[in-house]
Design a protein around this motif. Structure first.
Motif, short mmCIF file in Angstrom:
data_model
loop_
_atom_site.label_atom_id
_atom_site.label_comp_id
_atom_site.label_asym_id
_atom_site.label_seq_id
_atom_site.Cartn_x
_atom_site.Cartn_y
_atom_site.Cartn_z
N GLY A 128 -16.78 2.65 -1.48
CA GLY A 128 -17.40 2.20 -0.23
C GLY A 128 -18.80 1.68 -0.43
O GLY A 128 -19.20 1.31 -1.54
N GLY A 129 -19.57 1.64 0.66
CA GLY A 129 -20.92 1.07 0.62
C GLY A 129 -21.92 2.01 -0.05
O GLY A 129 -21.65 3.18 -0.24
N ARG A 192 -14.91 -1.93 -2.30
CA ARG A 192 -14.06 -1.67 -1.14
C ARG A 192 -12.65 -2.13 -1.51
O ARG A 192 -12.45 -2.93 -2.42
CB ARG A 192 -14.57 -2.42 0.09
CG ARG A 192 -15.97 -1.98 0.51
CD ARG A 192 -16.33 -2.49 1.88
NE ARG A 192 -17.73 -2.25 2.19
CZ ARG A 192 -18.21 -1.12 2.71
NH1 ARG A 192 -17.40 -0.11 2.96
NH2 ARG A 192 -19.49 -0.98 2.97
N ASP A 218 -15.97 7.61 5.31
CA ASP A 218 -14.77 7.97 6.09
C ASP A 218 -13.51 7.33 5.50
O ASP A 218 -12.47 7.98 5.39
CB ASP A 218 -14.95 7.59 7.56
CG ASP A 218 -15.28 6.12 7.78
OD1 ASP A 218 -15.76 5.47 6.84
OD2 ASP A 218 -15.05 5.62 8.90
N LYS A 245 -20.25 10.79 1.85
CA LYS A 245 -21.40 9.88 1.75
C LYS A 245 -21.32 8.87 2.89
O LYS A 245 -20.28 8.27 3.10
CB LYS A 245 -21.31 9.19 0.39
CG LYS A 245 -21.94 7.91 0.11
CD LYS A 245 -21.42 6.55 0.40
CE LYS A 245 -20.21 6.16 1.11
NZ LYS A 245 -20.18 4.78 1.59
N THR A 246 -22.34 8.78 3.70
CA THR A 246 -22.35 7.75 4.73
C THR A 246 -23.77 7.50 5.19
O THR A 246 -24.39 8.38 5.80
CB THR A 246 -21.48 8.12 5.95
OG1 THR A 246 -22.02 7.48 7.10
CG2 THR A 246 -21.44 9.61 6.23
N ASP A 248 -24.52 5.56 7.47
CA ASP A 248 -24.45 5.48 8.94
C ASP A 248 -24.40 6.86 9.61
O ASP A 248 -24.55 6.96 10.82
CB ASP A 248 -23.18 4.72 9.37
CG ASP A 248 -23.20 3.26 8.97
OD1 ASP A 248 -24.25 2.79 8.50
OD2 ASP A 248 -22.17 2.59 9.14
N MET A 291 -28.63 -0.73 10.00
CA MET A 291 -27.23 -0.45 9.75
C MET A 291 -26.65 0.49 10.80
O MET A 291 -27.38 1.25 11.43
CB MET A 291 -27.05 0.15 8.36
CG MET A 291 -27.07 -0.94 7.32
SD MET A 291 -26.37 -0.39 5.80
CE MET A 291 -26.12 -1.96 5.01
N GLY A 292 -25.36 0.49 10.91
CA GLY A 292 -24.68 1.32 11.90
C GLY A 292 -23.49 0.53 12.40
O GLY A 292 -23.55 -0.16 13.40
N ARG A 293 -22.40 0.61 11.61
CA ARG A 293 -21.22 -0.19 11.91
C ARG A 293 -20.63 0.20 13.27
O ARG A 293 -20.47 -0.64 14.13
CB ARG A 293 -20.18 0.07 10.82
CG ARG A 293 -19.09 -0.95 10.73
CD ARG A 293 -17.89 -0.35 10.03
NE ARG A 293 -18.12 -0.02 8.63
CZ ARG A 293 -18.04 -0.88 7.64
NH1 ARG A 293 -17.78 -2.13 7.88
NH2 ARG A 293 -18.23 -0.48 6.39
N GLU A 347 -26.34 -2.67 13.91
CA GLU A 347 -25.51 -3.86 13.63
C GLU A 347 -24.21 -3.92 14.44
O GLU A 347 -23.71 -5.00 14.73
CB GLU A 347 -25.17 -3.92 12.14
CG GLU A 347 -24.37 -2.73 11.66
CD GLU A 347 -23.97 -2.85 10.19
OE1 GLU A 347 -23.77 -1.80 9.57
OE2 GLU A 347 -23.84 -3.97 9.70
N TYR A 405 -29.89 -4.06 3.69
CA TYR A 405 -29.62 -3.44 2.39
C TYR A 405 -30.83 -2.70 1.83
O TYR A 405 -30.68 -1.85 0.95
CB TYR A 405 -29.09 -4.49 1.41
CG TYR A 405 -27.75 -5.06 1.86
CD1 TYR A 405 -26.61 -4.27 1.79
CD2 TYR A 405 -27.64 -6.33 2.38
CE1 TYR A 405 -25.39 -4.75 2.24
CE2 TYR A 405 -26.42 -6.83 2.83
CZ TYR A 405 -25.30 -6.03 2.75
OH TYR A 405 -24.09 -6.49 3.20
N ARG A 408 -30.67 1.12 2.28
CA ARG A 408 -29.66 1.95 1.59
C ARG A 408 -29.70 1.78 0.07
O ARG A 408 -29.16 2.62 -0.64
CB ARG A 408 -28.27 1.67 2.14
CG ARG A 408 -27.70 0.32 1.77
CD ARG A 408 -26.24 0.17 2.17
NE ARG A 408 -25.62 -0.86 1.35
CZ ARG A 408 -24.41 -1.33 1.52
NH1 ARG A 408 -23.65 -0.87 2.49
NH2 ARG A 408 -23.93 -2.25 0.73
O1 LIG Z 1 -21.58 -3.16 1.88
P1 LIG Z 1 -21.01 -4.16 2.81
O2 LIG Z 1 -19.60 -4.48 2.47
O3 LIG Z 1 -21.88 -5.34 3.02
O4 LIG Z 1 -20.88 -3.44 4.22
C1 LIG Z 1 -21.93 -3.08 5.03
C2 LIG Z 1 -21.56 -1.83 5.73
O5 LIG Z 1 -21.76 -0.75 4.87
C3 LIG Z 1 -22.46 0.29 5.52
O6 LIG Z 1 -23.77 0.32 5.02
C4 LIG Z 1 -21.85 1.61 5.19
O7 LIG Z 1 -20.51 1.61 5.50
P2 LIG Z 1 -19.53 2.61 4.78
O8 LIG Z 1 -20.15 3.97 4.92
O9 LIG Z 1 -18.24 2.48 5.51
O10 LIG Z 1 -19.44 2.23 3.36
C5 LIG Z 1 -22.43 -0.07 7.00
O11 LIG Z 1 -23.59 0.33 7.68
C6 LIG Z 1 -22.36 -1.55 6.95
O12 LIG Z 1 -21.72 -2.06 8.08
#
Ligand SMILES: O=P(O)(O)OC[C@H]1O[C@](O)(COP(=O)(O)O)[C@@H](O)[C@@H]1O
Ligand SMILES: Nc1ncnc2c1ncn2[C@@H]1O[C@H](COP(=O)(O)OP(=O)(O)O)[C@@H](O)[C@H]1O
Ligand SMILES: [Mg+2]
Length: 484
Positions: A128-129, A192, A218, A245-246, A248, A291-293, A347, A405, A408
């Protein structure tokens, strides 16, 4: 499935002083409050290797002979050591959740272990991210396995889930991971998509891994549940642990994710810059996208800790621009009052009102997550259109800052680094004790083991009916965006 525990009885005294009439009324409803009997506790059962494998050998915990740890009374954790999910109760019963009260096993070393250290082959993967602290968790898993349990066969799986079947594992040891906790990102790389259950479990089996540490959000946890279930179906002696890990903070049950506080801290720089830009212009608006999907925790916490934000927009609260009670009316008022305004937007906010094509509606990333349009860019252009229309002869500036970015891809702060260390050690102790299909994480400040399946299903969204969101509204005085 829940296991009943003996009833816990607590003597709690209550005081009748300084109570409002409604509080007194609630007290009168329950005559037994002076001696309060706690309702039955339901302990969330943790999957264990012994559930499906017979005649497993156990041995004393190698920590007994560790040079640094000298187990004393209370050092080892037993099945009766539990953590309650809920710690705030309304003794009148009017607002408390129905019994039985959920409890989880406490994390920590167990007296007996189910793995002979020399037989362990551990695999660590990040999916994941990014999130601040990923490298710290990896490092502490390696160092913890090595130092606490004398494990020598530790491997990193590169590039996320797909790495199990498409890349050679990388051998890890304390020298190699030295200093990783001072680096952002993940040294193992992440990705991903690429989740192929058969290929992943086949690879785990073929490569002889018997402990699998899966660090991710998740989506990753949903994948980890499937891996655990397939391993159990095949009756393999392989323990699977999820390390949540998140950035968000959208994973439920646990208090918060590692890296979240670091991200909130980093967001301050962007908000402060937005304020400077806004204050230094005539009718200046500083707009920050965070951030905050699908949850607005970062925006909410950054707003509360910064206090210079005029409006915080999150996915959990719909908003509108035009008309009475809308965002534009509010900003117009703020510009007249203060000459500037700061707007923080998560976001995932406003996605339902940004115009999009049919193909944009269908767009998904490799993991199946919806791809969002840039709410910050859209807001900036809408604000400009509004100003040109309603105030054509007045100066106006929108400065849009997108630190996405930057918040994070940084090193975890000290608090998050400490959290990562305790998390990694909790995971190791649980796996060595034979637990599997579980997640470790803090519940009410104490580290617990939670069934993977529960975590994969739980979502942590901002509760817009609780005190914290009311607090944001009181700090910003923003509208509640209810059309009159
Ligand atoms: O890394 P990418 O693919 O650009 O995605 C960005 C997404 O990753 C996140 O930073 C974290 O999302 P996950 O926890 O699902 O990985 C979200 O806030 C953001 O929408
Ligand atoms: N429902 C699911 N079942 C199996 N694997 C999943 C599922 N959802 C996501 N995954 C996998 O988990 C990994 C990470 O998921 P993603 O949503 O990108 O990030 P995160 O775990 O941070 O939420 C990806 O490899 C993705 O394919
Ligand atoms: Mg996710």
């Amino acid at each position: 499935m829940a296991v009943s525990c003996p009833e816990v009885t607590a003597n709690l005294t209550t005081s009748a002083d300084t109570q409002s009439p409604s509080e007194q009324q609630r007290q009168r409803q329950d005559q037994s409050l002076d001696t309060f009997s706690f309702a039955p506790v339901s302990l969330q059962r943790l999957p264990h290797l012994a559930d499906y494998l017979q005649n497993l050998q156990t041995l004393p915990n190698p920590l007994d002979s560790n040079r640094f740890f000298h187990p004393i009374d209370g050092f080892y954790i037993y099945p009766c050591d539990v953590i309650l999910r809920q710690i705030v109760y309304d003794l009148s019963g009017m607002f408390s959740p129905p019994a039985p009260h959920l409890a989880y096993h406490r994390a920590g070393p167990r007296e007996r272990v189910f793995f002979e250290p020399s037989e362990v082959r551990a695999a660590i993967v990040t999916c994941g991210g990014l999130c601040p602290g990923l490298n710290t968790v990896i490092r502490e898993l390696v160092v913890g396995l090595w130092e606490l349990y004398d494990v020598r066969e530790i491997y990193g799986i590169t590039a996320g889930y797909r790495g199990f079947y498409s890349c050679e594992p990388v051998k890890l040891g304390p020298k190699m991971v030295h200093g990783w906790h001072k680096r952002g990102g993940t040294a193992l790389e992440t990705s991903r998509g690429g989740f192929d259950l058969e290929k992943i479990v086949n690879a785990i089996e073929e490569k002889g891994f018997n402990q699998v540490y899966i660090i991710g959000g998740d989506g990753t946890m949903r994948g980890a549940v499937k891996i655990f279930e397939e391993i159990r179906r095949r009756k393999l002696k392989i323990a699977v642990v999820g390390i949540p890990k998140t950035v968000d903070n959208d994973i439920g049950i646990i208090d918060r994710s590692f890296g979240f506080q670091t991200a909130v801290e980093m967001a301050q720089q962007a908000i402060n810059a937005a304020l400077v830009e806004a204050e230094s212009a005539v009718n200046g608006i500083g707009l920050v996208k965070l951030m905050g999907r699908s949850t607005g925790h970062i925006a909410l916490h950054a707003t509360l800790s910064n206090r210079d934000v005029d409006c915080c927009l999150i996915p959990e609260v719909e908003f509108f621009l035009e008309g009475k009670g809308g965002l534009l009316e509010f900003l117009d008022r703020r510009l007249k009052e203060n000459g500037h305004a700061v707007l923080v937007v998560a976001e995932g906010a406003g996605q339902s009102i940004i115009p999009r094509t049919e193909s944009q509606k269908e767009e998904r990333d490799e993991s199946g997550n919806p791809v969002f349009l840039d709410v910050g860019g859209w807001l900036k252009s809408e604000l400009k259109k509004w100003w040109d229309r309603d105030h054509p002869n007045e100066l106006f500036t929108v400065k849009y800052i997108d630190p996405t970015y930057m918040i994070r891809a940084v090193t975890a702060n000290a608090t998050d680094n400490l959290y990562c260390t305790l998390l990694a050690h909790s995971g190791i102790h649980g796996v060595m004790a034979g637990y599997t299909g579980f997640v470790c994480g803090p519940i009410n400040g104490t580290y617990a083991y939670i069934p993977l399946d529960d975590v994969a299903k739980a979502k942590n969204v901002v509760n817009t009916r609780d005190h914290k969101w009311a607090w944001v509204r009181s700090v910003t005085n923003q509208p509640d965006f209810v059309r009159s």
